[in-house]
Design a protein around this motif. Structure first.
Motif, mmCIF file in Angstrom:
data_model
loop_
_atom_site.group_PDB
_atom_site.id
_atom_site.type_symbol
_atom_site.label_atom_id
_atom_site.label_comp_id
_atom_site.label_asym_id
_atom_site.label_seq_id
_atom_site.Cartn_x
_atom_site.Cartn_y
_atom_site.Cartn_z
ATOM 1 N N GLN A 258 -56.209 44.481 20.646
ATOM 2 C CA GLN A 258 -56.881 44.145 21.902
ATOM 3 C C GLN A 258 -58.391 43.995 21.725
ATOM 4 O OE1 GLN A 258 -55.175 43.689 25.265
ATOM 5 N NE2 GLN A 258 -53.905 43.090 23.508
ATOM 6 N N ALA A 259 -58.944 44.668 20.728
ATOM 7 C CA ALA A 259 -60.365 44.459 20.408
ATOM 8 C C ALA A 259 -60.581 43.034 19.904
ATOM 9 C CB ALA A 259 -60.828 45.471 19.370
ATOM 10 N N ILE A 260 -59.629 42.509 19.151
ATOM 11 C CA ILE A 260 -59.715 41.122 18.693
ATOM 12 C C ILE A 260 -59.603 40.176 19.880
ATOM 13 C CG2 ILE A 260 -58.530 39.352 17.334
ATOM 14 C CD1 ILE A 260 -57.771 41.604 15.373
ATOM 15 N N VAL A 261 -58.699 40.472 20.810
ATOM 16 C CA VAL A 261 -58.578 39.680 22.040
ATOM 17 C C VAL A 261 -59.934 39.579 22.736
ATOM 18 C CG1 VAL A 261 -57.598 39.645 24.364
ATOM 19 C CG2 VAL A 261 -56.123 40.135 22.392
ATOM 20 N N ALA A 262 -60.570 40.727 22.946
ATOM 21 C CA ALA A 262 -61.852 40.756 23.652
ATOM 22 C C ALA A 262 -62.944 40.049 22.861
ATOM 23 C CB ALA A 262 -62.247 42.202 23.938
ATOM 24 N N SER A 263 -62.907 40.158 21.515
ATOM 25 C CA SER A 263 -63.951 39.533 20.695
ATOM 26 C C SER A 263 -63.924 38.019 20.800
ATOM 27 C CB SER A 263 -63.790 39.958 19.230
ATOM 28 O OG SER A 263 -62.681 39.298 18.627
#
Length: 270
Positions: A258-263
């Protein structure tokens, strides 16, 4: 003694321990295919997923939501990536789908245009070329100038599906190569209108983002589904649980995924 016999004798003389040291770990394959709009996210997730799995051979390719669903149901691919929810007919036994992100498409216009809201029907009429002057909607006496991505490209086709229910943009729509170019073209021409992914990183500040049906695109309205041009990004599995495909879905919904999603400017959902 020929070469084959010499090799056989040498092989017989090697200790078994030496052979075991050279044995490579078993390799695994993972094939993911689906919606064009999800391709950058899938590629970023897969790169991170593979870092801890050197024996994983992964392929990520575009192909569209429906073809990916069919391929997954026939076990031709491991994971289908779909930019929509399953229909009632598709949501059958063995199908397991997981939301991993949300995105939206925003309607952008020239910042001086005196129009502060559009309905979905008006957006469709403007982009399809049925409404040709802004005065029809109470705006200035200016021709409507539609900008879009080039024909037969993935961004244009996915946007036509979401905004125009599969119909096509106005035949005279002017083409721009990417989201930033769309915003720049709109900002330079009074009467211009276009669309842009909500997670676009550049150019959006040049144009006016118009509410649709009285709702402005935001994290809250996209997550709730109140903003009408919202896309859910899903991963679909068919058949028994387990293996690398299940692990990939779990990674996409983990804190790291989900951190990749947000990035990427998308909206995390887990």
């Amino acid at each position: 003694m020929n070469r084959r016999e010499a090799c056989l004798m040498l092989g017989a003389a090697l200790p078994l321990a030496a052979c075991s040291r050279r044995r490579q770990p078993a390799r695994h394959a993972l094939l993911v295919s689906g919606a064009d709009a999800m391709l950058p996210l899938l590629q970023a997730l897969m790169r991170a997923f593979q870092r801890e799995r050197p024996a994983l051979d992964a392929i990520v390719e575009r192909g569209g939501s429906l073809p990916a669903y069919i391929a997954a149901s026939r076990r031709a691919i491991d994971v289908a990536a779909m930019a929509r929810v399953l229909s009632d007919a598709e949501d059958g036994p063995g199908a397991r789908h997981y939301l991993i992100a949300r995105s939206d498409i925003r309607i952008i216009a020239h910042p001086d245009l005196a129009v502060t809201n559009l309905t979905r029907a008006q957006v469709r009429g403007l982009l399809a070329g049925d409404i040709i002057n802004w005065r029809t909607l109470g705006g200035p006496d200016l021709p409507v100038i539609v900008h879009a991505h080039p024909r037969n490209t993935a961004p244009r086709q996915s946007t036509e599906q979401l905004l125009l229910d599969g119909s096509e943009f106005a035949p005279e729509a002017r083409e721009a190569p990417d989201d930033a170019a769309l915003a720049a073209a709109v900002a330079a021409q009074p009467g211009a209108i276009a669309y842009q992914a909500g997670h676009a990183r550049s150019g959006q500040e040049l144009a006016a983002v118009l509410p649709v049906d009285g709702v402005t695109a935001s994290t809250a309205t996209v997550l709730s589904g109140r903003y009408p041009y919202t896309q859910g990004f899903h991963l679909l599995l068919h058949g028994a649980a387990g293996g690398e495909r299940e692990a990939f879905v779990h990674f996409a919904r983990s804190a790291a995924g989900q951190a990749i999603v947000a990035s990427l400017g998308l909206i995390a959902v887990c």
